[in-house]
Design an enzyme around this catalytic site. Structure first.
Site, PDB file in Angstrom:
ATOM      1  N   SER A 254      84.490  59.463 123.358  1.00 23.69           N
ATOM      2  CA  SER A 254      83.950  58.181 122.934  1.00 23.69           C
ATOM      3  C   SER A 254      84.644  57.721 121.675  1.00 23.69           C
ATOM      4  CB  SER A 254      82.453  58.314 122.642  1.00 23.69           C
ATOM      5  OG  SER A 254      82.284  59.193 121.546  1.00 23.69           O
ATOM      6  N   LYS A 255      84.730  56.415 121.517  1.00 23.70           N
ATOM      7  CA  LYS A 255      85.480  55.890 120.374  1.00 23.70           C
ATOM      8  C   LYS A 255      84.752  56.131 119.058  1.00 23.70           C
ATOM      9  CE  LYS A 255      83.983  51.173 121.260  1.00 23.70           C
ATOM     10  NZ  LYS A 255      84.353  49.948 121.921  1.00 23.70           N
TER      11      LYS A 255
END
Ligand code: GLU
Length: 499
Positions: A254-255
């Protein structure tokens, strides 16, 4: 197209930054196709009319080109089964929906939003549609549609029995039909949902192997049902394992934890061949065990069956190490010079930077400290320099996080758009523009004074800017889950939309 020719595709939705997960899937599809002398197709799945953008589509194409994953058919080059952009194929989906309606394999659903909300309250949020419209006679449904009443079309999923599906990596999987919802296949705006468009296109484009992310495995029963309704041969399914963060729980990449945009890695000085090699190591090994391999070597050796399902970790430290090996082992001083010229010293980039620096130069050497931030990945700074007088770290954390969310939604990353955005943000936080922007100078350049902020941000690009702001958040101690929830609420209150 011959019967035996391998035809595979990658089918990104253009709703954001070009994601490393897309490159990962593209790579395995590409290598599988090339191994068998087959075709690799690029299809743009832009049926989400609100979230899809042209900018995102272009960025995805550009990043796959940069990686060297060239497609044989696609929206830019055409091909025998085009168009390759779903928004240009709506008539095809409409005809196919009509066919299912006539055969009784799908039905119009006229239930209003109010009724569906009320149903969810009654049955719980996770219960599927209660199938009220499923038994409506086609003549009545036709009459109501002709009268202009809005509707969606749903597929009729079997009410009982077991769906048997095969996945190349997982073998046979069973799922009770009773747990599968009557999926919407055509929305009230006349656009198809992913499920219908994906199946229709895979068939019409002759795709015989679907190699994609694990998150789609639960959709396979719906897809198989559609293949059956149309009387088509389904493809071989191969669901690649999800990429994971390098954290304790190996959470889904995930960013929040890692940059996930291909653009970031490009701008941060990673080499395309190293990034490809690294993605190739996610769940797969060369038969000789060598970690460093070229795309050609991967194409010559890939066997999908050998992919391991044990949660491949996208470990940026490892990628850095591999990138270093490429630089040391594969470049001569001359070719490295070419590479650096292309990445940093190219005229186009220099021409952007010079107007910002020229007024501030006394000697040419001033160039190096004034421009260092443009040629860096992370920049060092003192966390206490971030927080301005009269401000608490909590306030600043809120400002930084909300700005990141705003930047994620900004479609035009030009200096003038940034100028307008920062002015509106300063106003929303009741600060003077100078007060508001001060911490950004520090987080983005490592210094309190820099070249003009918005022009400089435009040159850095959205990915590097957001990554440095995230590092500033980490340097201030990070944001807890609870704080994040509060910030999300504040964001909705201030800006009228969700982050
Ligand atoms: N548009 C889907 C995505 O972006 C494609 C999934 C698939 O390959 O079927 O994930």
């Amino acid at each position: 197209m011959s019967e035996s020719e391998v035809r595979v595709r990658v089918a990104p939705s253009p709703t954001g930054d070009p994601h490393v997960g897309t490159a990962y899937q593209a790579l395995f599809n590409y290598a599988f196709a090339k191994r068998g002398g087959g075709k690799f197709i690029l299809r743009i799945e832009d049926t989400d009319r609100v979230r899809s953008t042209k900018t995102s589509e272009e960025a995805i194409l550009e990043s796959l080109r940069w990686l060297g994953l060239h497609w044989d058919e696609g929206p830019d080059i055409g091909g025998p089964h085009g168009p390759y952009r779903q928004s240009e194929r709506t008539e095809i989906y409409r005809e196919h929906t009509e066919q299912l309606l006539k055969a009784g394999d799908a039905y119009r659903c006229f239930c209003t939003k109010e009724r569906l909300d009320e149903m969810r309250v009654r049955q719980g949020p996770n219960a599927g549609y209660d199938r009220r419209c499923r038994s409506m006679a086609l003549s009545e449904s036709q009459r109501r549609a002709d009268a202009g009443e809005p509707f969606v079309v749903r597929m009729k999923v079997p009410l009982e029995g077991v769906c048997l599906m095969r996945d190349l990596l997982r073998g046979e999987i069973q799922k009770d039909w009773a747990s599968v919802d009557d999926q919407i296949i055509l929305k009230s705006d006349g656009y198809p949902t992913y499920h219908l468009a994906n199946v229709v296109d895979d068939h019409l484009m002759g795709i015989n192997h679907v190699i994609r992310g694990e998150e789609w495995i639960n959709s396979v029963p719906k897809h198989l049902k559609l293949y059956e309704d149309f009387g088509w041969q389904p493809p071989v399914f191969c669901h690649l394992p999800l990429l994971r963060n390098n954290d304790k729980t190996k959470s889904k990449l995930s960013k929040r934890k890692n940059p996930t945009s291909i653009n970031y890695y490009r701008r941060a000085g990673f080499l395309p061949e190293a990034l490809l090699n690294f993605l190739g190591m996610m769940g797969w090994l060369m038969p000789n065990g060598e970690e460093k391999f070229t795309l050609e070597e991967m194409c010559a050796n890939l066997e999908l069956e050998k992919i391991s399902l044990g949660g491949p970790v996208f470990d940026v430290a490892k990628l850095r190490w591999l990138n270093g090996r490429y630089i040391r082992e594969d470049y001569t001083p001359d070719t490295l010079c070419d590479q650096l010229e292309a990445w940093a010293l190219n005229r186009e980039k220099m021409r952007q930077i010079i107007p910002l620096v020229q007024p501030r130069l006394q000697t040419l050497t001033d160039w190096s400290y004034l421009t260092a931030a443009f040629f860096a990945d992370e920049v060092p700074f003192e966390p206490q320099d971030l927080v301005m007088k009269g401000q608490t770290p909590e306030q600043l954390l809120g400002i930084l996080q909300m700005t990141i969310w705003k930047l994620e939604q900004l479609r035009d990353f030009s200096a003038s758009a940034l100028d307008a955005l920062f002015r509106s943000l300063a106003e929303a936080f009741d600060l003077k523009l100078r007060e508001f922007t001060a911490p950004f100078f520090v987080a983005l350049s490592g210094r309190r004074a820099w070249t003009p902020l918005f022009d400089s941000m435009e040159i850095l690009g959205s990915d590097i800017v957001r990554m440095r702001l995230k590092l500033a958040i980490d340097a201030l101690g990070g944001i807890s889950g609870k704080q994040r929830k509060n910030l999300e609420k504040q964001y909705v209150a201030l800006f009228g939309r969700r982050p």
